[in-house]
Design a protein around this motif. Structure first.
Motif, PDB file in Angstrom:
ATOM      1  N   ASN A  67      -7.637   4.640  -2.471  1.00 14.30           N
ATOM      2  CA  ASN A  67      -8.146   5.258  -3.694  1.00 14.30           C
ATOM      3  C   ASN A  67      -9.672   5.329  -3.613  1.00 14.30           C
ATOM      4  N   SER A  81      -2.897   9.961  -2.023  1.00 13.09           N
ATOM      5  CA  SER A  81      -3.345   8.627  -1.613  1.00 13.09           C
ATOM      6  C   SER A  81      -4.823   8.398  -1.901  1.00 13.09           C
ATOM      7  N   SER A  83      -2.641   3.075  -4.272  1.00 16.52           N
ATOM      8  CA  SER A  83      -3.089   3.357  -2.907  1.00 16.52           C
ATOM      9  C   SER A  83      -4.337   2.545  -2.573  1.00 16.52           C
ATOM     10  N   THR A 107       0.658  14.265   0.067  1.00 19.88           N
ATOM     11  CA  THR A 107       0.594  12.808  -0.091  1.00 19.88           C
ATOM     12  C   THR A 107      -0.746  12.248   0.390  1.00 19.88           C
ATOM     13  N   GLY A 165       0.775  -1.234   0.000  1.00 18.12           N
ATOM     14  CA  GLY A 165       0.000   0.000   0.000  1.00 18.12           C
ATOM     15  C   GLY A 165       0.810   1.289   0.000  1.00 18.12           C
ATOM     16  N   PHE A 166       0.145   2.344  -0.451  1.00 24.95           N
ATOM     17  CA  PHE A 166       0.692   3.693  -0.443  1.00 24.95           C
ATOM     18  C   PHE A 166      -0.191   4.540   0.467  1.00 24.95           C
ATOM     19  N   MET A 167       0.407   5.165   1.476  1.00 25.16           N
ATOM     20  CA  MET A 167      -0.358   5.992   2.412  1.00 25.16           C
ATOM     21  C   MET A 167       0.367   7.321   2.595  1.00 25.16           C
TER      22      MET A 167
END
Length: 303
Positions: free
Chosen positions: A255, A246, A252, A242, A233-235
């Motif tokens: 999303n 996200s 993410s 950011t 994941g991207f947080m």
């Protein structure tokens, strides 16, 4: 009767992980192929890597099947490409969804082979996934989705392993690693929805669609994998820019558009959407909370 299983591994760069994954995996499936009526093969979907992934695989493991993407397949497009290749071009019986950053227990493939030999109906098989850095903690044994209330979560998440519990688990959906999909499933419901869910929710959408179509999902607790959760994941990192990214980034799990599409497709009640409101309230609210507390000298120790 010999069961043919293709292990499909989507990659984009991360050659350092592939260089650890493929040698270990090759040894394990070679042993399993000798002892059981199951034949495992490996397919790597190289989605536009520029770190020498294809060259390294071709030179060191020519037996590995390599499929090429241009960097726009993402996860769902990659597994769809590989599953079509396995089922339609090579007459495989199953695909096993895999990542290059997971490690199986030593007896994983022996146990899986025995399960497949005993399975005589359309079943999607799931694994018990534990944390690599904390092997006694469960990351997932499948997930739950209630179309009326909108509740959606992973079973067993953050719970300690109970080695005495051998009961089979029948979830509503499964993650995209350690999941065995029979050919008959794609013949029944089609492939992964890579247009709406290129990365996150692609696994949940596919397996939940399968369940709605009458396919049984079963997690066998003895099929144990260890997942490097640091790659998940991207947080946000405490910055507003950011946080906003996200909410829209494909990579993410927050999303908003993809979350909304999942609920629009599968929710059976407007009430279910309240779960989305709650999730994003907690996510963005937590960001705002710590920004305010920071003004008073409080610091969050774990972002």
């Amino acid at each position: 009767m010999t069961k043919l299983v293709d292990i499909i591994i989507p990659v984009h760069n991360t050659l350092h992980l592939t260089m650890k994954c493929i040698p270990a995996l090759s040894i394990m499936i070679e042993e399993a192929n000798k002892k059981h009526n199951t034949e495992y093969s490996i397919t790597v979907i190289d989605d536009g890597s520029d770190d020498g992934t294809e060259q390294w695989l071709s030179h060191n493991y020519p037996e590995v099947n390599i499929l090429k993407g241009d960097g726009n397949l993402w996860w769902s497009g990659a597994v769809t490409m590989a599953a079509k290749n396995a089922f339609e071009d090579n007459n495989k019986d199953y695909v096993l969804l895999w990542n290059n950053d997971i490690i199986p227990e030593k007896n994983y493939f022996s146990i899986l082979s025995d399960i497949l030999q005993k399975t005589n109906k359309i079943v999607i098989i799931g694994s018990k996934i534990c944390e690599l850095d904390n092997p006694n903690k469960i990351w997932s044994v499948g997930g739950i989705f209630n179309p009326k209330t909108g509740a959606k979560y992973m079973l067993g998440h953050d719970k300690q392993i109970n080695t005495n519990n051998k009961a089979l688990i029948k979830p509503d959906w499964l993650t995209g690693m350690g999941t065995v999909v029979p050919k008959e499933t794609t013949e029944k419901i089609g492939y992964w929805n890579y247009k709406d869910f290129p990365l996150y929710h692609g696994d949940a959408d596919f397996t939940y669609r399968a369940k709605k179509a009458g396919v049984t999902l079963i997690v066998y607790p003895e099929l144990v994998l260890y997942n490097d959760t640091s790659n998940t994941g991207f947080m946000h990192d405490g910055k507003l820019s950011t946080l906003l990214t996200s909410l829209t980034a494909t990579r993410s799990k927050y999303n908003l558009k993809k979350e909304w599409k999942f609920y629009r497709i599968h929710a059976a009640s407007p009430i279910a959407n309240l779960q989305l409101l709650n999730k994003y309230f907690r996510y963005t609210g937590g960001f705002i909370k710590w920004k305010i507390l920071k003004l008073f000298g409080r610091k969050k120790t774990n972002q």
